[in-house]
Design a protein around this motif. Structure first.
Motif, PDB file in Angstrom:
ATOM      1  N   VAL A 140      41.415  48.789  36.452  1.00 51.01           N
ATOM      2  CA  VAL A 140      41.443  47.328  36.344  1.00 51.01           C
ATOM      3  C   VAL A 140      42.740  46.765  36.921  1.00 51.01           C
ATOM      4  O   VAL A 140      42.748  45.714  37.557  1.00 51.01           O
ATOM      5  N   TYR A 141      43.832  47.474  36.731  1.00 55.73           N
ATOM      6  CA  TYR A 141      45.162  47.012  37.147  1.00 55.73           C
ATOM      7  C   TYR A 141      45.232  46.701  38.644  1.00 55.73           C
ATOM      8  O   TYR A 141      45.812  45.703  39.041  1.00 55.73           O
ATOM      9  N   ARG A 161      39.311  38.599  32.206  1.00 53.57           N
ATOM     10  CA  ARG A 161      37.981  38.154  31.740  1.00 53.57           C
ATOM     11  C   ARG A 161      36.950  38.260  32.855  1.00 53.57           C
ATOM     12  O   ARG A 161      35.816  38.665  32.627  1.00 53.57           O
ATOM     13  N   GLN A 162      37.362  37.891  34.062  1.00 59.95           N
ATOM     14  CA  GLN A 162      36.467  37.962  35.220  1.00 59.95           C
ATOM     15  C   GLN A 162      36.023  39.401  35.483  1.00 59.95           C
ATOM     16  O   GLN A 162      34.906  39.639  35.938  1.00 59.95           O
ATOM     17  N   LEU A 163      36.882  40.351  35.147  1.00 60.85           N
ATOM     18  CA  LEU A 163      36.549  41.760  35.326  1.00 60.85           C
ATOM     19  C   LEU A 163      35.796  42.331  34.119  1.00 60.85           C
ATOM     20  O   LEU A 163      35.534  43.525  34.048  1.00 60.85           O
ATOM     21  N   GLY A 164      35.462  41.449  33.162  1.00 63.05           N
ATOM     22  CA  GLY A 164      34.611  41.852  32.044  1.00 63.05           C
ATOM     23  C   GLY A 164      35.330  42.401  30.836  1.00 63.05           C
ATOM     24  O   GLY A 164      34.724  43.077  29.999  1.00 63.05           O
ATOM     25  N   HIS A 165      36.608  42.091  30.684  1.00 62.43           N
ATOM     26  CA  HIS A 165      37.375  42.614  29.556  1.00 62.43           C
ATOM     27  C   HIS A 165      37.980  41.478  28.739  1.00 62.43           C
ATOM     28  O   HIS A 165      38.146  40.374  29.226  1.00 62.43           O
ATOM     29  N   LYS A 166      38.310  41.801  27.517  1.00 63.33           N
ATOM     30  CA  LYS A 166      38.941  40.842  26.624  1.00 63.33           C
ATOM     31  C   LYS A 166      40.438  40.816  26.920  1.00 63.33           C
ATOM     32  O   LYS A 166      41.073  41.852  27.033  1.00 63.33           O
TER      33      LYS A 166
END
Length: 171
Positions: free
Chosen positions: A30-31, A149-154
């Protein structure tokens, strides 16, 4: 006003730290994952915050434009390819440098007048520059929160009021 500027800077450090904790809990990819956003990745957004923090520290220290520009180019090279943990360490180092500067500077409200070749001379104070550093960081942490959030995480909440509640709970 000195205390307000220092408290705001402490908030800036606290909020950055909250993001590092959050990012280290997410899947590693994600980073650096490419995303259509303000920055091409979370790594690039963090790098930008760090680079700008180093620039304004130089200005607060009274360095001339060319010296600040040189240090910013060094910071650009310094952040390339850094992991989350390495970036976290860079942020800790620059925040330590800020704190050392604040301890050595007896009047944070004193006038300063940085000169930029395109924008000219700015009549301001160190306290106002601290406010700018904090605002800049807040703005881009908002970008990072949206990217997470756009990548689907909180993400993580880093509003100033949460900092105040946490600080109040420590007393």
């Amino acid at each position: 006003m000195k205390q307000t500027g220092l408290k705001l800077y402490d908030y800036h450090v606290w909020a950055n730290n909250k993001f590092f904790v959050c990012l280290k809990e997410l899947p590693e990819e994600v980073y650096e994952q490419n995303i259509q956003s303000v920055f091409p990745s979370i790594a690039e957004a963090l790098a930008h915050i760090y680079i700008v923090d180093t620039v304004w520290l130089g200005i607060m220290r009274g360095k001339e434009f060319e010296e600040v520009k040189e240090s910013s180019l060094k910071a650009v090279e310094e952040v390339k390819g850094k992991s989350i943990e390495e970036m976290e360490q860079l942020f800790k180092t620059v925040s330590k440098q800020y704190k050392e500067f604040f301890k050595s500077e007896h009047d944070l409200d004193k006038p300063v007048a940085p000169v930029h070749p395109h924008f000219g001379r700015l009549e301001t104070s160190i306290t106002e520059l601290i406010q700018h550093v904090v605002n800049h960081g807040t703005y881009h942490r908002g970008n990072i929160a949206a990217m997470i959030r756009q990548l689907g995480h909180k993400g993580v909440s880093t509003d100033y009021i949460f900092y105040l509640y946490e600080e109040n709970g420590k007393k």
